[in-house]
Motif scaffolding. Structure first.
Motif, mmCIF file in Angstrom:
data_model
loop_
_atom_site.group_PDB
_atom_site.id
_atom_site.type_symbol
_atom_site.label_atom_id
_atom_site.label_comp_id
_atom_site.label_asym_id
_atom_site.label_seq_id
_atom_site.Cartn_x
_atom_site.Cartn_y
_atom_site.Cartn_z
ATOM 1 N N TYR A 62 0.816 -1.222 0.000
ATOM 2 C CA TYR A 62 0.000 0.000 0.000
ATOM 3 C C TYR A 62 0.845 1.265 0.000
ATOM 4 O O TYR A 62 0.328 2.356 -0.195
ATOM 5 C CB TYR A 62 -0.897 0.011 1.249
ATOM 6 C CG TYR A 62 -0.138 -0.291 2.536
ATOM 7 C CD1 TYR A 62 0.543 0.710 3.220
ATOM 8 C CD2 TYR A 62 -0.071 -1.593 3.046
ATOM 9 C CE1 TYR A 62 1.262 0.431 4.371
ATOM 10 C CE2 TYR A 62 0.637 -1.881 4.197
ATOM 11 C CZ TYR A 62 1.303 -0.867 4.854
ATOM 12 O OH TYR A 62 2.025 -1.154 5.986
ATOM 13 N N GLN A 100 10.317 10.058 11.932
ATOM 14 C CA GLN A 100 9.741 8.964 11.151
ATOM 15 C C GLN A 100 10.558 8.753 9.888
ATOM 16 O O GLN A 100 11.128 9.697 9.335
ATOM 17 C CB GLN A 100 8.293 9.287 10.788
ATOM 18 C CG GLN A 100 7.564 8.086 10.208
ATOM 19 C CD GLN A 100 6.096 8.387 9.923
ATOM 20 O OE1 GLN A 100 5.751 8.846 8.846
ATOM 21 N NE2 GLN A 100 5.244 8.138 10.896
ATOM 22 N N ARG A 153 2.616 0.743 14.138
ATOM 23 C CA ARG A 153 1.245 0.285 13.877
ATOM 24 C C ARG A 153 1.245 -1.204 13.560
ATOM 25 O O ARG A 153 2.124 -1.674 12.838
ATOM 26 C CB ARG A 153 0.656 1.039 12.690
ATOM 27 C CG ARG A 153 0.293 2.475 12.987
ATOM 28 C CD ARG A 153 -0.443 3.038 11.790
ATOM 29 N NE ARG A 153 -0.847 4.418 11.984
ATOM 30 C CZ ARG A 153 -1.452 5.142 11.037
ATOM 31 N NH1 ARG A 153 -1.688 4.600 9.844
ATOM 32 N NH2 ARG A 153 -1.813 6.368 11.278
ATOM 33 N N GLU A 155 -1.355 -2.381 11.962
ATOM 34 C CA GLU A 155 -2.082 -2.247 10.681
ATOM 35 C C GLU A 155 -3.352 -3.085 10.569
ATOM 36 O O GLU A 155 -4.386 -2.594 10.137
ATOM 37 C CB GLU A 155 -1.180 -2.525 9.458
ATOM 38 C CG GLU A 155 0.154 -1.761 9.435
ATOM 39 C CD GLU A 155 0.045 -0.249 9.304
ATOM 40 O OE1 GLU A 155 -1.081 0.283 9.338
ATOM 41 O OE2 GLU A 155 1.105 0.419 9.202
ATOM 42 N N MET A 194 -4.609 0.983 9.707
ATOM 43 C CA MET A 194 -5.205 1.716 8.594
ATOM 44 C C MET A 194 -6.661 1.276 8.491
ATOM 45 O O MET A 194 -6.973 0.088 8.618
ATOM 46 C CB MET A 194 -4.478 1.406 7.290
ATOM 47 C CG MET A 194 -3.203 2.213 7.132
ATOM 48 S SD MET A 194 -2.409 1.879 5.557
ATOM 49 C CE MET A 194 -1.950 0.173 5.758
ATOM 50 N N PRO A 224 -7.369 6.665 7.657
ATOM 51 C CA PRO A 224 -7.906 5.940 6.506
ATOM 52 C C PRO A 224 -6.797 5.483 5.561
ATOM 53 O O PRO A 224 -5.788 6.176 5.408
ATOM 54 C CB PRO A 224 -8.805 6.974 5.822
ATOM 55 C CG PRO A 224 -8.225 8.291 6.211
ATOM 56 C CD PRO A 224 -7.679 8.106 7.608
ATOM 57 N N VAL A 226 -5.278 5.301 2.059
ATOM 58 C CA VAL A 226 -5.367 6.170 0.884
ATOM 59 C C VAL A 226 -4.718 5.439 -0.291
ATOM 60 O O VAL A 226 -3.515 5.164 -0.253
ATOM 61 C CB VAL A 226 -4.622 7.511 1.125
ATOM 62 C CG1 VAL A 226 -4.816 8.459 -0.057
ATOM 63 C CG2 VAL A 226 -5.078 8.177 2.418
ATOM 64 N N ILE A 309 4.115 8.671 1.206
ATOM 65 C CA ILE A 309 3.597 7.339 1.521
ATOM 66 C C ILE A 309 2.291 7.084 0.788
ATOM 67 O O ILE A 309 1.930 5.975 0.505
ATOM 68 C CB ILE A 309 3.441 7.097 3.048
ATOM 69 C CG1 ILE A 309 2.726 8.252 3.748
ATOM 70 C CG2 ILE A 309 4.782 6.869 3.707
ATOM 71 C CD1 ILE A 309 2.653 8.096 5.263
ATOM 72 N N TYR A 310 1.600 8.164 0.425
ATOM 73 C CA TYR A 310 0.428 8.089 -0.452
ATOM 74 C C TYR A 310 0.306 9.442 -1.149
ATOM 75 O O TYR A 310 0.932 10.415 -0.726
ATOM 76 C CB TYR A 310 -0.846 7.725 0.329
ATOM 77 C CG TYR A 310 -1.007 8.484 1.618
ATOM 78 C CD1 TYR A 310 -1.434 9.798 1.626
ATOM 79 C CD2 TYR A 310 -0.691 7.888 2.834
ATOM 80 C CE1 TYR A 310 -1.559 10.498 2.808
ATOM 81 C CE2 TYR A 310 -0.809 8.583 4.032
ATOM 82 C CZ TYR A 310 -1.248 9.890 4.000
ATOM 83 O OH TYR A 310 -1.355 10.592 5.166
HETATM 84 N N1 5AD Z 1 -2.633 5.032 3.099
HETATM 85 C C1 5AD Z 1 -2.746 5.348 4.406
HETATM 86 N N2 5AD Z 1 -1.770 5.195 5.307
HETATM 87 C C2 5AD Z 1 -0.605 4.709 4.853
HETATM 88 N N3 5AD Z 1 0.533 4.429 5.486
HETATM 89 C C3 5AD Z 1 1.421 3.962 4.603
HETATM 90 N N4 5AD Z 1 0.876 3.920 3.375
HETATM 91 C C4 5AD Z 1 -0.399 4.365 3.498
HETATM 92 C C5 5AD Z 1 -1.473 4.541 2.607
HETATM 93 N N5 5AD Z 1 -1.381 4.234 1.299
HETATM 94 C C6 5AD Z 1 0.644 4.572 6.929
HETATM 95 C C7 5AD Z 1 1.012 3.247 7.573
HETATM 96 C C8 5AD Z 1 2.267 3.571 8.329
HETATM 97 C C9 5AD Z 1 2.176 5.059 8.499
HETATM 98 C C10 5AD Z 1 3.460 5.739 8.753
HETATM 99 O O1 5AD Z 1 1.621 5.495 7.283
HETATM 100 O O2 5AD Z 1 0.005 2.889 8.505
HETATM 101 O O3 5AD Z 1 2.323 2.879 9.565
#
Ligand code: 5AD
Length: 339
Positions: A62, A100, A153, A155, A194, A224, A226, A309-310
């Motif tokens: 993700y 982070q 997390r 997750e 998430m 959420p 993403v 990350i998104y």
């Molecule tokens: N959507 C939402 N949260 C995300 N994370 C990583 N990728 C995504 C995504 N596509 C979150 C994960 C991670 C945090 C740092 O960012 O839960 O633990």
């Protein structure tokens, strides 16, 4: 484990997650807000987030920082750059820095320990780490260097879903066991999930939330999911499952509200992912539904877009003094006290 009786059974958690009646939802959100006010008061704790490296060796299905994403721009902050962020955070009267990063092998044990020592020496800030799965010897060294808290997390508590979205190239790693060990080392631990990962059922999410209680988490961060088109999960059509949790504002608020009801004294952030899907409104709603923490982003401007990350990640609050002043004013307007 906590000695307190559990405020809600798993079935009750599940039925609240399924609730769609607006009046019942208002009751749930109002109850969580009342628990928040009674247990942690009107303060909104600010924590300065610094994303110190976008390198990552993992392949999480993700996440836009996954190693296979060739379009991701990679950076790693120099120590001096991190110290400058810490000094800004301290000067603005914020008490905690959150470091982070992706799972970046170059952030080795000694390098991170040096960063923690340097921050402590210069600012005395509380240091929260969010650096993923590491060896116990790393966690121990960083604790000795002065790190105060660790965020990891889990997750999802569904093992099948977990292994599908976290392909491994190394030995299995049990995040629950790691959280227990981190606590034994003296860290204040945080975890979360998430909300709305493709394949996540309401039933499994209810179990996740029950685990927040069973783990006695002092910090609970959830936001959420993403979708990111640069990732396998974000691009390939997912099979429709029955009982799928929607990755939306209401589901996220339900998780925040239930987290607060099950863990009345916990620190619960209004997360960046929520602001990304629901804007300012999402941030404010979370604070009125149980959340009591905000994590303004202090990653230097030039790097910030690259910690992707998104897509379209909201900048919860820019690090400029001006923006922070605005944030503090907004909080006062809703009767809350920034700390
Ligand atoms: N959507 C939402 N949260 C995300 N994370 C990583 N990728 C995504 C995504 N596509 C979150 C994960 C991670 C945090 C740092 O960012 O839960 O633990």
């Amino acid at each position: 484990m906590t000695a307190n009786p559990k405020p809600l059974t798993r079935d009750e958690i599940e039925s609240r997650l399924r609730e769609e009646d607006p009046q019942q939802l208002e009751r749930l959100f109002g109850a969580a807000d009342a628990v928040r006010a009674r247990h942690v008061g009107e303060a909104v704790i600010l924590r300065g987030l610094v994303e110190i490296s976008s390198h990552c060796k993992r392949s999480c299905a993700y996440c836009g920082l996954r190693a296979q994403n060739k379009s991701a721009v990679r950076y790693r902050m120099e120590n001096a750059e991190i110290f400058a962020c810490a000094e800004r955070i301290a000067k603005l009267g914020i008490g905690t820095i959150v470091l982070q990063a992706g799972e970046d092998p170059a952030l080795d044990r000694d390098r991170v320990a040096e960063v923690i020592l340097g921050i402590k020496e210069r600012t005395g800030l509380a240091v929260t780490l969010s650096l993923g799965e590491r060896e116990d010897a790393d966690y121990e060294a960083w604790r000795r260097a002065g790190a105060d808290r660790y965020l990891l997390r889990f997750e999802t508590s569904d093992p099948e879903l977990y292994s599908r979205i976290h392909p491994r190239h190394t030995a299995p790693f049990d995040r629950f066991a790691a959280l227990h060990r981190l606590r034994d080392m003296g860290y204040e631990i945080g975890s979360g999930v998430m909300v709305g990962i493709p394949g996540q059922t309401v039933e499994s999410l209810a179990r996740d939330i029950e685990l927040f209680f069973e783990l006695g988490l002092p910090m609970i961060g959830s936001g959420p999911y993403v979708p990111d088109p640069a990732t396998p999960l974000g691009i390939s059509p997912q099979p429709e499952i029955e009982d799928q949790v929607p990755a939306d504002l209401i589901s996220s608020l339900k998780v925040i509200a239930l987290s607060r009801i099950l863990r009345p004294d916990a620190n619960i952030p209004s997360t960046t992912a929520l602001a990304t899907i629901a804007g300012e409104n999402g941030r404010a709603r979370a604070l009125e539904t149980g959340a009591n923490v905000l994590m303004p982003n202090f990653t230097p401007e030039a790097r910030r877009a690259d910690y992707a990350i998104y897509p379209n990640k909201a900048v919860l609050c820019e690090a400029s003094d001006h923006m922070l002043e605005g944030l503090r004013r907004d909080l006062s307007d809703i009767g809350r006290i920034p700390r």
